[in-house]
Every structure is written in C-alpha cells, then in structure tokens.
Design a protein around this motif. Structure first.
Motif, PDB file in Angstrom:
ATOM      1  N   MET A 169      78.523  18.717 -26.905  1.00  0.00           N
ATOM      2  CA  MET A 169      78.325  17.361 -27.401  1.00  0.00           C
ATOM      3  C   MET A 169      79.007  17.163 -28.760  1.00  0.00           C
ATOM      4  SD  MET A 169      76.932  14.503 -26.365  1.00  0.00           S
ATOM      5  CE  MET A 169      75.667  14.967 -25.188  1.00  0.00           C
ATOM      6  N   ILE A 170      78.941  18.182 -29.606  1.00  0.00           N
ATOM      7  CA  ILE A 170      79.603  18.102 -30.907  1.00  0.00           C
ATOM      8  C   ILE A 170      81.106  17.946 -30.714  1.00  0.00           C
ATOM      9  CG2 ILE A 170      80.154  19.372 -33.019  1.00  0.00           C
ATOM     10  CD1 ILE A 170      77.383  18.296 -33.085  1.00  0.00           C
ATOM     11  N   LYS A 203      93.014   8.842 -25.250  1.00  0.00           N
ATOM     12  CA  LYS A 203      92.072   8.640 -24.148  1.00  0.00           C
ATOM     13  C   LYS A 203      90.635   8.907 -24.560  1.00  0.00           C
ATOM     14  CE  LYS A 203      92.734  13.272 -22.131  1.00  0.00           C
ATOM     15  NZ  LYS A 203      93.196  13.988 -20.908  1.00  0.00           N
ATOM     16  N   ASN A 204      90.438   9.600 -25.692  1.00  0.00           N
ATOM     17  CA  ASN A 204      89.078   9.889 -26.150  1.00  0.00           C
ATOM     18  C   ASN A 204      88.435   8.704 -26.865  1.00  0.00           C
ATOM     19  OD1 ASN A 204      88.971  12.560 -25.148  1.00  0.00           O
ATOM     20  ND2 ASN A 204      90.261  13.221 -26.847  1.00  0.00           N
ATOM     21  N   CYS A 205      89.114   7.565 -26.869  1.00  0.00           N
ATOM     22  CA  CYS A 205      88.432   6.320 -27.263  1.00  0.00           C
ATOM     23  C   CYS A 205      87.261   6.060 -26.318  1.00  0.00           C
ATOM     24  CB  CYS A 205      89.394   5.142 -27.215  1.00  0.00           C
ATOM     25  SG  CYS A 205      90.726   5.201 -28.416  1.00  0.00           S
ATOM     26  N   LYS A 208      85.954  14.487 -31.202  1.00  0.00           N
ATOM     27  CA  LYS A 208      87.058  13.754 -30.577  1.00  0.00           C
ATOM     28  C   LYS A 208      86.890  12.250 -30.772  1.00  0.00           C
ATOM     29  CE  LYS A 208      88.022  17.177 -26.957  1.00  0.00           C
ATOM     30  NZ  LYS A 208      87.971  17.455 -25.491  1.00  0.00           N
ATOM     31  N   ALA A 209      85.636  11.788 -30.728  1.00  0.00           N
ATOM     32  CA  ALA A 209      85.376  10.358 -30.922  1.00  0.00           C
ATOM     33  C   ALA A 209      85.742   9.926 -32.342  1.00  0.00           C
ATOM     34  CB  ALA A 209      83.909  10.046 -30.627  1.00  0.00           C
ATOM     35  N   LEU A 210      85.470  10.774 -33.324  1.00  0.00           N
ATOM     36  CA  LEU A 210      85.836  10.445 -34.709  1.00  0.00           C
ATOM     37  C   LEU A 210      87.349  10.325 -34.849  1.00  0.00           C
ATOM     38  CD1 LEU A 210      83.394  12.691 -36.791  1.00  0.00           C
ATOM     39  CD2 LEU A 210      83.330  10.204 -36.536  1.00  0.00           C
ATOM     40  N   GLY A 252      75.712  11.503 -38.415  1.00  0.00           N
ATOM     41  CA  GLY A 252      76.931  11.994 -39.039  1.00  0.00           C
ATOM     42  C   GLY A 252      78.138  11.851 -38.129  1.00  0.00           C
ATOM     43  N   TYR A 253      77.894  11.644 -36.829  1.00  0.00           N
ATOM     44  CA  TYR A 253      78.963  11.427 -35.859  1.00  0.00           C
ATOM     45  C   TYR A 253      78.855  10.035 -35.228  1.00  0.00           C
ATOM     46  CZ  TYR A 253      79.755  16.485 -36.105  1.00  0.00           C
ATOM     47  OH  TYR A 253      80.026  17.760 -36.542  1.00  0.00           O
TER      48      TYR A 253
END
Length: 412
Positions: free
Chosen positions: A1-2, A169-171, A7-9, A191-192
């Motif tokens: 998950m981290i 693509k990780n948007c 990747k989302a950041l 924090g994420y």
C-alpha cells in the motif's frame, strides 16, 4: 500500500503540470476505450455476478454490481460530460490589494491524492477516476471483493488509455487486495492521502469515519423520505413515490420511507399501494396505515430508520406538518427528502426546516445525482456539512490556496 501511495504522490506532481486540454484528451480516450473494451468488461463482470449469486448477494447489491452494454455506454457518456465541464482548478475566487501593496489572490487547487473505498458498484471505478483526473487529483481506488474482476478490467482500460496520451498511468491506481487489512492500511496513510472517501453501506461508512487517520469526506446511506401533505395532489404523489421507490431500488436516493398526513391517508395510501403492488413492494406501516389499505404489514421503530435497498417501504401517519418534519429529522440519514403539496407555505416551511443535503418539492428523490445536477458525474453524495454537502462533483475535489505577490515588503 505504501508503494501505491508513493506512486500516487509522483503522479500528483505530474498532474500539476498538465493542461486542461491534455486532461480532456485523456478523458475522451478513456471513454472511447471503455466502449471498445465493453465485451471484455462484461465478461469479467459475469464472473463477479456468478460469485455474488453463490455468496447469496442481495437483490440490491446484485443490481449495483451488474454491468451491460448500456451501463458501460452510460459510464462513457458520463466521462465525456466531465471532459466538457470547465476545469475546476486555478479559478480566481478573490483578489485584493492590502495597504502595504501586497496583492493577495485566492485560487482553487486540487486536494492532491484521494483514496476511495467503495463496495459493489464498478461504475464508481470509472466515475471517480474521471472526476479525480479532471480535477488534477491522483486517486487510489479500493473496491469490494464483489466487483474485483470488473474493477480490474475497468482500471486496466483506463490506465492504458491515459498512458497512451502521455500520462503517468499511476494517476489512477486500483488496490487489488480486497481484504479488510487493505482497507485498514488505506485508513492509516496519513502523509500520503489528502482525504479518504467511503462509498457504500452504513457499516462501511461508519467503519471508515471511526477508524481513519486520514481526513474523511463522509458520504451517507439514504433513508430518503417523501411526505404526502394534506394539500397534496394524490395522483402526483403516487406517481412520484412509485418512481422514487421502484425506478432503481439499489441506489441511495431511492425512497425508503413515506410520511402521510392523517387527513389524506385513507385516500392516498390505496392509490400509492396500487402502483407499488405492480412491482410487489412490501409496505410496512403504523396502525393507521394498516387500516387505510389492505395488505400493509406492521412496522417497527427499526423500519422507520432502515435503508432497505429492496422492494420494501415504511409508512408513518402524522397529524401535522410539524410532526412530519420531526419524524423525518429523527430518522433521516440527511440525504434527500421530499414534500408533495400544493400549499406554498408548507413547502417553504419544509424546505427551511428539513436538515438534509437535498430537499424537494413535488419531485422524486431520484434526482439527487451528480449527473442530474449538471456535475457530469459524482464522487459521492456527502451528508456531512464541512467542506462538501450533497452530490460532490469537480469543485468539491478542490481546496484553496492563497497566492501573495510583493515588491520587497517586510512586516514591521
């Protein structure tokens, strides 16, 4: 998950440099890809439906889960509608010049990284991702096990489509682990994640609200009421109630509870029941409701608070507008309520005093929807009061930032 969160950041930073035209191109590409891949998505959805049948999935959830060509077409059209809307980011809300010469501007900006936990509605995968993309937010989607095959297929189509437009693509990311622990991990991603949005039944929503360390935008279950006033047009009331209850039973804006004035219940309830009987709707009412129409079953206090998501509806008899408002405010989930009346004063009183996100006069509660409100689609329907309330579209996925321009000013 981290790893997903990191990747989302990175994707969030990528989106900060993307133009409105580029976002629209990516959205239109997603819509086209959903149409082109509808057969694959439907095949994966059939696996979920078969698994749901074996697991004894209820009628309401099974209806939410089911995809066909028309529903996928509706998803694609919804995304095209989102592309056609104005960009919600970088809108100038305020501008002022201070006596010291500082120019202060207040503008809209994305929330950042949004997490969404939802249940058996695969259309949420497409709607939520499209809204987040248009508002320049990265999104991590975590659907339920009931729709996992459908969600994987839809997410794969979307990710490939935006990647073909030069996007990270990780948007758009999907959590494929549907265990309870994966949801718990998302709730701990402070924090994420900038916010977490739960969509589903009251148990899911309560769990997220009570346990998340990430700020939550609470979307609510829908115990929606329709009050038939003493001045109601009874034929209109019956038609509206039939639509609100039976047009689609599995949605949060379906009517679950009727409140009827005692002076009209003997005339109104038989007409309402005659229509509901065509869909085999079970009616559970108080003693006066049971006397007003044959076949009404006894209701408990729990019935008046229930979101059935089934062909069941409760009926409460009242002697005044005040009593109707009191009953609705007591049992409501703060979603959508309606009054059927030809009395303008009673309508105004109902609108003023009912404490729900959407309140109607002489219309079906089924209109509480992002598309019907002109939002293109919705990320959910908020029943809380901070930040957002009611159907949440693009603007609700932004926050604000102050931009301050100076010429060497220092504070004395």
């Amino acid at each position: 998950m981290i790893n997903l969160a990191k990747k989302a950041l990175e994707a969030k930073d990528f989106l900060s440099g993307v133009s409105e035209e580029q976002k629209n191109e990516a959205l239109l590409s997603i819509a086209a890809a959903l149409r082109d891949n509808n057969e694959t998505i439907i095949e994966e959805n059939k696996i979920d439906l078969e698994n749901g049948e074996k697991a004894g999935l209820g009628r309401g959830l099974a209806d939410r889960l089911m995809l066909n060509k028309q529903r996928i077409e509706d998803m694609a059209k919804g995304i095209e509608n989102i592309a056609a809307l104005a960009d919600p980011c970088n809108i100038l809300l305020e501008e002022k010049t201070r006596p010291n010469g500082l120019i202060i501007k207040k503008v809209t900006v994305p929330l950042g990284v949004i997490g969404i936990i939802y249940e058996a509605r695969p259309n949420v995968t497409a709607d939520a991702a499209a809204l987040c993309l248009k508002s320049s937010n990265a999104v991590i989607l975590r659907g339920g096990k009931e729709a996992i095959n459908s969600n994987i297929a839809i997410a794969s189509v979307m990710r490939n489509a935006i990647n073909g437009c030069g996007f990270d693509k990780n948007c758009i990311q999907l959590v494929t682990d549907t265990s309870r622990e994966s949801a718990n991990e998302m709730m701990r991603l402070s924090g994420y994640l900038d916010c977490l949005i739960p969509r589903g039944g009251k148990n899911l929503i309560r769990t997220v609200v009570e346990n998340s360390k990430v700020p939550v935008i609470e979307t609510g279950s829908g115990n929606c009421h329709i009050y038939v006033d003493e001045y109601a047009d009874i034929d209109m009331a019956a038609k509206i109630i039939f639509n609100a209850k039976t047009q689609r039973i599995s949605v949060c804006n379906a009517c679950e509870s009727l409140v009827i004035h005692s002076s009209v219940i003997n005339k109104a309830l038989p007409k309402i029941k005659a229509l509901l009987d065509t869909k085999n709707v079970e009616i559970r009412g108080d003693e006066r409701a049971m006397l007003a129409a044959d076949g009404v079953l006894p209701a408990s206090d729990e019935d008046f608070a229930e979101e059935y998501l089934d062909y069941i509806i409760s009926v409460k008899t009242v002697d005044s507008l005040d009593e109707a408002i009191w009953h609705i405010n007591k049992y409501s989930t703060r979603h959508s309520e309606a009054i059927i009346t030809e009395n303008d004063g009673n309508a105004a009183e109902f609108l003023r005093r009912i404490d729900s996100s959407s309140v109607y006069v002489n219309a079906s509660t089924r209109f509480t929807d992002g598309g019907e409100f002109g939002l293109g689609a919705e990320i959910g329907i908020s029943t809380q009061k901070l930040h957002a309330r009611g159907p949440m579209g693009l603007r609700e996925l932004t926050t604000t930032k102050y931009l301050i321009y100076g010429k060497g000013q220092i504070r004395e």
